[in-house]
Design an enzyme around this catalytic site. Sequence first.
Site, PDB file in Angstrom:
ATOM      1  N   PHE B 195       0.862  -1.191   0.000  1.00  0.00           N
ATOM      2  CA  PHE B 195       0.000   0.000   0.000  1.00  0.00           C
ATOM      3  C   PHE B 195       0.893   1.233   0.000  1.00  0.00           C
ATOM      4  O   PHE B 195       1.710   1.413   0.897  1.00  0.00           O
ATOM      5  CB  PHE B 195      -0.908   0.035   1.226  1.00  0.00           C
ATOM      6  CG  PHE B 195      -1.828   1.223   1.212  1.00  0.00           C
ATOM      7  CD1 PHE B 195      -3.075   1.147   0.612  1.00  0.00           C
ATOM      8  CD2 PHE B 195      -1.436   2.444   1.756  1.00  0.00           C
ATOM      9  CE1 PHE B 195      -3.914   2.248   0.551  1.00  0.00           C
ATOM     10  CE2 PHE B 195      -2.270   3.562   1.703  1.00  0.00           C
ATOM     11  CZ  PHE B 195      -3.512   3.459   1.104  1.00  0.00           C
ATOM     12  N   ASP B 304       9.159   2.750   1.613  1.00  0.00           N
ATOM     13  CA  ASP B 304       7.998   3.529   2.044  1.00  0.00           C
ATOM     14  C   ASP B 304       7.800   3.265   3.539  1.00  0.00           C
ATOM     15  O   ASP B 304       7.294   2.222   3.945  1.00  0.00           O
ATOM     16  CB  ASP B 304       6.779   3.088   1.234  1.00  0.00           C
ATOM     17  CG  ASP B 304       5.511   3.824   1.634  1.00  0.00           C
ATOM     18  OD1 ASP B 304       5.500   4.451   2.715  1.00  0.00           O
ATOM     19  OD2 ASP B 304       4.528   3.767   0.874  1.00  0.00           O
ATOM     20  N   LYS B 335       2.279  10.390   8.386  1.00  0.00           N
ATOM     21  CA  LYS B 335       1.604   9.931   9.599  1.00  0.00           C
ATOM     22  C   LYS B 335       2.298  10.377  10.890  1.00  0.00           C
ATOM     23  O   LYS B 335       2.205  11.522  11.278  1.00  0.00           O
ATOM     24  CB  LYS B 335       1.444   8.411   9.558  1.00  0.00           C
ATOM     25  CG  LYS B 335       0.554   7.962   8.383  1.00  0.00           C
ATOM     26  CD  LYS B 335       0.076   6.553   8.563  1.00  0.00           C
ATOM     27  CE  LYS B 335      -0.604   6.030   7.298  1.00  0.00           C
ATOM     28  NZ  LYS B 335      -1.972   6.505   7.143  1.00  0.00           N
ATOM     29  N   THR B 359       2.704  23.957  -3.968  1.00  0.00           N
ATOM     30  CA  THR B 359       2.597  25.299  -3.381  1.00  0.00           C
ATOM     31  C   THR B 359       2.946  25.277  -1.898  1.00  0.00           C
ATOM     32  O   THR B 359       3.722  26.081  -1.415  1.00  0.00           O
ATOM     33  CB  THR B 359       1.167  25.856  -3.561  1.00  0.00           C
ATOM     34  OG1 THR B 359       0.911  25.982  -4.943  1.00  0.00           O
ATOM     35  CG2 THR B 359       1.025  27.220  -2.902  1.00  0.00           C
TER      36      THR B 359
END
Lengths: 478, 478
Positions: B195, B304, B335, B359
């Site tokens: 995931f 990841d 997280k 941005t």
Amino acid sequence: MASSLLSRQLVLSLQQNLRLTAPGCRYVSKAAAKTQMEFEYDGPSMKTEVPGPRSKVLNHTNVGAINFFCNYEESRGNYLVDVDGNRMLDYTHLLHPYWSSAFVNRPALGIMPPENFPEKLAESLLSVAPSGMSRVQTMACGSCSNENAYKAMFIWYRNKERGHNIPSDEDMSSCMINQNPGCPDLSILSFMGGFHGRTMGCLATTHSKAIHKLDVPSFDWPIAPFPKLKYPLEEFTRENAQEEARCLEEVEDLIVQWRQKGRPVAGIVIEPIQAEGGDNHATPDFFKKLRNIARKHGSAFHLDEVQTGGGATGKFWAHEHWGMDDPADIVSFSKKMLTGGFYHKDELQADKAYRIFNTWMGDPSKNLFLAEVLNVIRRENLLEEVTRSGKTLLQGLYQLQDQYPNLLSSARGQGTFCAIDIRDDATRNSIILKARDKGVLLGGCGERSIRFRPALVFKEYHVHMFLNVFSDVLAEHN
Amino acid sequence: MASSLLSRQLVLSLQQNLRLTAPGCRYVSKAAAKTQMEFEYDGPSMKTEVPGPRSKVLNHTNVGAINFFCNYEESRGNYLVDVDGNRMLDYTHLLHPYWSSAFVNRPALGIMPPENFPEKLAESLLSVAPSGMSRVQTMACGSCSNENAYKAMFIWYRNKERGHNIPSDEDMSSCMINQNPGCPDLSILSFMGGFHGRTMGCLATTHSKAIHKLDVPSFDWPIAPFPKLKYPLEEFTRENAQEEARCLEEVEDLIVQWRQKGRPVAGIVIEPIQAEGGDNHATPDFFKKLRNIARKHGSAFHLDEVQTGGGATGKFWAHEHWGMDDPADIVSFSKKMLTGGFYHKDELQADKAYRIFNTWMGDPSKNLFLAEVLNVIRRENLLEEVTRSGKTLLQGLYQLQDQYPNLLSSARGQGTFCAIDIRDDATRNSIILKARDKGVLLGGCGERSIRFRPALVFKEYHVHMFLNVFSDVLAEHN
């Protein structure tokens, strides 16, 4: 107790270093004030089933993944308290990533939003919902907003194709390996010069500058020409109408071609004013016809108001200038709105939980700020202010354009969302630097435009101050 | 003055409604306290060239797009003050989207970061940089972090293919219309069960649940099997080694196949523990060999750590358990880190401004929080605490597994990042609900696992409290 100590240390150090008491901290400020207070509860305590009646009442937002609403004021240490007073030992920490438990709450809005979230949404984002839209999905940034808006359009389109929302076994298994029909060959039609963000879905619809797209794999999606109009629009109505008709014809051709290719256009995305691409305007007539083309071909219509939304055009949403009751199926926003997200019509609501989802789904503190900002905009009539300042600014640009016809052209704008073209790229960049040396911050856009993006409290006297400096700088470049 | 009034109203209303003074508000709190103070400056005032010497000294972060560093304490109304004391009339508002100018600063980190940003980065994210990495790129959320990490790998790979970083005219023109060679057919190799997020690039590497991927167009990228091991790992070393060898062989085959297909693997992405996919572990040996395969085939290696990073495994990064000096080329996080982003090796630095950009690029207030959180982790030895609690938790799960062999299996974990398999999906969900009714919040993952994700301050006595409740719930399901 160590954890009690921890919480007090955190509060003190936070207050000293940040001078900040975050909303929704797990009671840390009060715990610190009452030094005898035990920080943690002794154990769980259940009062109702979960979700309890109060959570059920609050759960009218559009995320099916919500477990229950939380009372972050009462939650302490390893215990999460819900709005029905149920106190639970928290073994899922990661699902609502509060760090060090007693510390800063950054709620996972999708599953455990704070109690006041629906109310704050109503006061903030929903109070300025575009015509025909009563639903909003918050997201962390503009790119995520557009990515998820595209996903919503794909899901809607596929369910429409199916005639129902029950995927086949083949859909379910093929999607796991990125293959048809589960991951269908659908497309989003975008416009040359458009900018919709830099993540890979958005980037496939962004066509403003090569540097944004170079070396990143993309999708074979249709790209239509955006009208290249002459300004002021009202002086060139005939030529402009022809140019818009040409572009609309191309849009229809592309939709048909891509359907024949087996990559149907699930949605059309466009900015009300192409910003990053050079402040390119089109007429209300163009957008009305485009919206009708989308409807005719069964594609969703997505207005990207990330840059134009929030009041700079003199209306809260740029598309309000078109006077349409049903302007779009989706309107995405970010930047001035302080949080990202998108409004959508009811039928664009994803049919199951976790289809449109993200751990954080924005940051509820930004909604609190936004509610205050909206109050100020209303109280101070800032949209009228913008209209007034914008008129003065555009008038000034027209005058300078008459004065320096070899240097300036195509002054254009709506509200203070204005731009002007400069002779060439080099001169444009030199003007921006010279203005900065004189204390005026300007930005470039497109190949040789300067864009003006003042704050909503930019008054007429600021405009005059700017025009004086700008005039001096132009004199140096003539 | 209207704008002065505005600022005071904002402060009062903010303080009343939010009990929050945001860090970096444009001086609003002091302006409110000193009632005679004029809110705005009279006009621009330039002291140095821009960027001035102080901005130049600060500009050692990795974003080429930075104009200058800002002093948000001194900036007021329509005036932006830089760290060299230059006061500029702000006509670019949108570039650093502060709302209502005098209000809440949410800086555009990529172009105008606040003065203390490099220092806060050093104190927070860079102080826990993985081995071999001295650069970090902040982003707003986990999905954006991975999307941009993939882009960084694609850019790096293409420059490596070119032998230099100068794109051809064909690259530049073809990328504008999503075509080869400017938008090359490169791929990211991912693992079944992984995931990595829900935006379209990430989603092409996510393979945990069909509902995440259904109906969203994707890329034809290779997907390798993740080892399906037997737990406890140390009891099944021979079978597990065979299974890992099978998966690694498949990885190499896929890399070769996709190269032959004309879609070379620019990067490999993997979680140190597959979390959402069911808490699937692999051995350090597997990851070492995988890292070598990436090196051998010239693919970047991306860990990841969005779920595993931040201490729950008993080390700050899960990959530290492997004891490697050069564990990866990119490590992404979010997280528990309160902000998204990714660490990367020097050679993965994008070669030009705006290629890896957004941005907001995160939210600097989260870095302030993170710096405090890290202090607490160190002061309180929370990683040792996690190791201790985790050992007790896993031991307890082993005991319950022996007691209920028909109900439980495959207890596994590192630190408190633990999981256990339940007989079937229905029983799993029933156990989660029953535990919740008794005041313990648990989460599911994979097809029939329960995952444990307590906070870092979860002590041994919390573990015992949990095990008692869990034991009661299990007795009801036996």
